[in-house]
Enzyme design. Structure first.
Site, PDB file in Angstrom:
ATOM      1  N   LYS A  51       0.052  28.996  11.974  1.00  0.00           N
ATOM      2  CA  LYS A  51       1.193  29.139  11.063  1.00  0.00           C
ATOM      3  C   LYS A  51       1.576  27.766  10.493  1.00  0.00           C
ATOM      4  O   LYS A  51       1.860  27.626   9.307  1.00  0.00           O
ATOM      5  CB  LYS A  51       2.379  29.787  11.789  1.00  0.00           C
ATOM      6  CG  LYS A  51       2.136  31.269  12.111  1.00  0.00           C
ATOM      7  CD  LYS A  51       3.181  31.872  13.042  1.00  0.00           C
ATOM      8  CE  LYS A  51       2.793  33.295  13.433  1.00  0.00           C
ATOM      9  NZ  LYS A  51       3.741  33.935  14.364  1.00  0.00           N
ATOM     10  N   GLN A  95       8.237  32.676  18.638  1.00  0.00           N
ATOM     11  CA  GLN A  95       6.968  33.337  18.952  1.00  0.00           C
ATOM     12  C   GLN A  95       7.120  34.243  20.169  1.00  0.00           C
ATOM     13  O   GLN A  95       7.666  33.829  21.196  1.00  0.00           O
ATOM     14  CB  GLN A  95       5.880  32.272  19.178  1.00  0.00           C
ATOM     15  CG  GLN A  95       4.471  32.830  19.288  1.00  0.00           C
ATOM     16  CD  GLN A  95       3.955  33.492  18.003  1.00  0.00           C
ATOM     17  OE1 GLN A  95       4.357  33.135  16.900  1.00  0.00           O
ATOM     18  NE2 GLN A  95       3.075  34.446  18.143  1.00  0.00           N
ATOM     19  N   ASP A 118      10.414  36.907  10.231  1.00  0.00           N
ATOM     20  CA  ASP A 118       9.565  37.848  10.968  1.00  0.00           C
ATOM     21  C   ASP A 118       9.993  39.297  10.688  1.00  0.00           C
ATOM     22  O   ASP A 118       9.257  40.230  10.998  1.00  0.00           O
ATOM     23  CB  ASP A 118       9.704  37.619  12.489  1.00  0.00           C
ATOM     24  CG  ASP A 118       8.553  36.798  13.063  1.00  0.00           C
ATOM     25  OD1 ASP A 118       7.432  36.883  12.539  1.00  0.00           O
ATOM     26  OD2 ASP A 118       8.801  36.083  14.059  1.00  0.00           O
TER      27      ASP A 118
HETATM   28  N1  GUN Z   1       3.726  37.712  18.553  1.00  0.00           N
HETATM   29  C1  GUN Z   1       2.766  38.527  18.064  1.00  0.00           C
HETATM   30  N2  GUN Z   1       2.939  38.733  16.742  1.00  0.00           N
HETATM   31  C2  GUN Z   1       4.036  38.027  16.379  1.00  0.00           C
HETATM   32  C3  GUN Z   1       4.707  37.842  15.145  1.00  0.00           C
HETATM   33  O1  GUN Z   1       4.349  38.380  14.082  1.00  0.00           O
HETATM   34  N3  GUN Z   1       5.807  37.032  15.197  1.00  0.00           N
HETATM   35  C4  GUN Z   1       6.244  36.465  16.335  1.00  0.00           C
HETATM   36  N4  GUN Z   1       7.334  35.715  16.278  1.00  0.00           N
HETATM   37  N5  GUN Z   1       5.626  36.615  17.505  1.00  0.00           N
HETATM   38  C5  GUN Z   1       4.538  37.403  17.520  1.00  0.00           C
END
Ligand code: GUN
Length: 291
Positions: A51, A95, A118
């Site tokens: 990211k 995350q 998100d």
């Molecule tokens: N863990 C797995 N997929 C995601 C996501 O799209 N965002 C976040 N913050 N954590 C995750």
């Protein structure tokens, strides 16, 4: 035929970078994404790194806040509060998964919905459900765009989603049934208690698999010519340098032989997920600066 998520994502990154260039040329600051990573989960570290790299590529500012596994929920919530109140930050993600002593629900609900890129906050999920403008969670958003870029007809089709998670399966089902394009599907959601799964998956024109079980779906469960979207990406132990290989939720070889379109793993849904996040961050910035 392959739905090349990586290629599509690279193209969209160029488009986002051009928009960011325009923003900066206007004298505004670049969009800024903050990611919080708690603990040492190997897969999470990789996702967060990807990211950050994507942010660099499109010209965003990015900040990674790494907190130890022992961080308390109170400490994390206090950090979130600080970021919510910082005008220089457009998007905040924490995350997942989090260490067991921290409530994921308390954390996702503490993020300012206006910075919730998100799309996990109840307010944003509610808006999505009602068809209102919002941050669509990144994986479903990326998948929608992949279908769109490949001109895959969805109107009137039967879409089967396996998995009902808040992050992927459920929002995906809502998007595919919404009035819009991509959308206008007849949607069936399957989960661990579904009976006669194979009968249902064989009826799918579009099959979206998000269960987190490597090679759960095999070619004999798929209708000839169907579009197959594989959301899974699991590390499976292997005797190689990394010590693992990445496996999707779909057994690729048998599924490719029967499908019309299929996403590979890696290089399919994963890169498109990151695009969804970048677009939400850009949207948050636009909301702030352009009202
Ligand atoms: N863990 C797995 N997929 C995601 C996501 O799209 N965002 C976040 N913050 N954590 C995750």
């Amino acid at each position: 035929m392959l739905l090349k998520g990586k290629e599509t994502a690279d193209q969209i990154k160029i488009e986002i970078a051009k928009e960011v260039e325009g923003i900066v040329n206007k004298g505004q600051r670049a969009p800024h994404l903050v990611a919080i990573l708690v603990g040492e989960d190997g897969a999470s570290k990789t996702y967060v790194k990807n990211k950050e790299l994507a942010c660099q590529k499109v010209g965003f500012s990015s900040t990674l806040i790494r907190l130890p596994e022992s961080t308390t929920e109170e400490e994390l919530l206090s950090k979130i509060d600080e970021i919510n109140n910082n005008d220089e930050i457009d998007g905040l993600i924490v995350q997942l998964p989090l260490p067991k002593h921290i409530s994921e629900n308390n954390v996702t609900q503490a993020i300012d919905p206006a910075k919730d890129v998100d799309g996990f906050h109840d307010v944003n999920i509610g808006k999505l459900t009602k068809g209102q403008d919002t941050f669509i969670s990144a994986t479903p958003y990326g998948i929608i765009q992949l279908l769109d870029r490949y001109n895959i007809e969805t109107k009137g089709k039967h879409c089967v989603v396996i998995g009902r998670s808040n992050i992927v399966g459920r929002p995906m089902s809502i998007l595919m049934s919404r009035s819009g394009n991509p959308g206008n599907c007849t949607v069936t959601i399957c989960h661990r208690h579904t009976q006669n799964l194979e009968t249902i998956t064989k009826m799918a024109d579009i099959l979206i698999v998000a269960v987190g079980i490597p090679e759960f779906v095999t070619g004999d469960m798929i209708k000839e010519g169907a579009t197959v979207i594989d959301v899974g990406i699991t590390r499976v132990d292997a005797d190689n340098k990394r010590g693992y290989v990445l496996k999707g939720d779909v057994e690729f070889e048998s599924a490719e032989a029967v499908s019309g379109y299929i996403t590979p793993v890696p290089g399919g849904v994963g890169p498109m997920t990151i695009i969804g996040l970048m677009q939400n961050t850009l949207k948050s910035h636009q909301n702030k600066f352009n009202g």
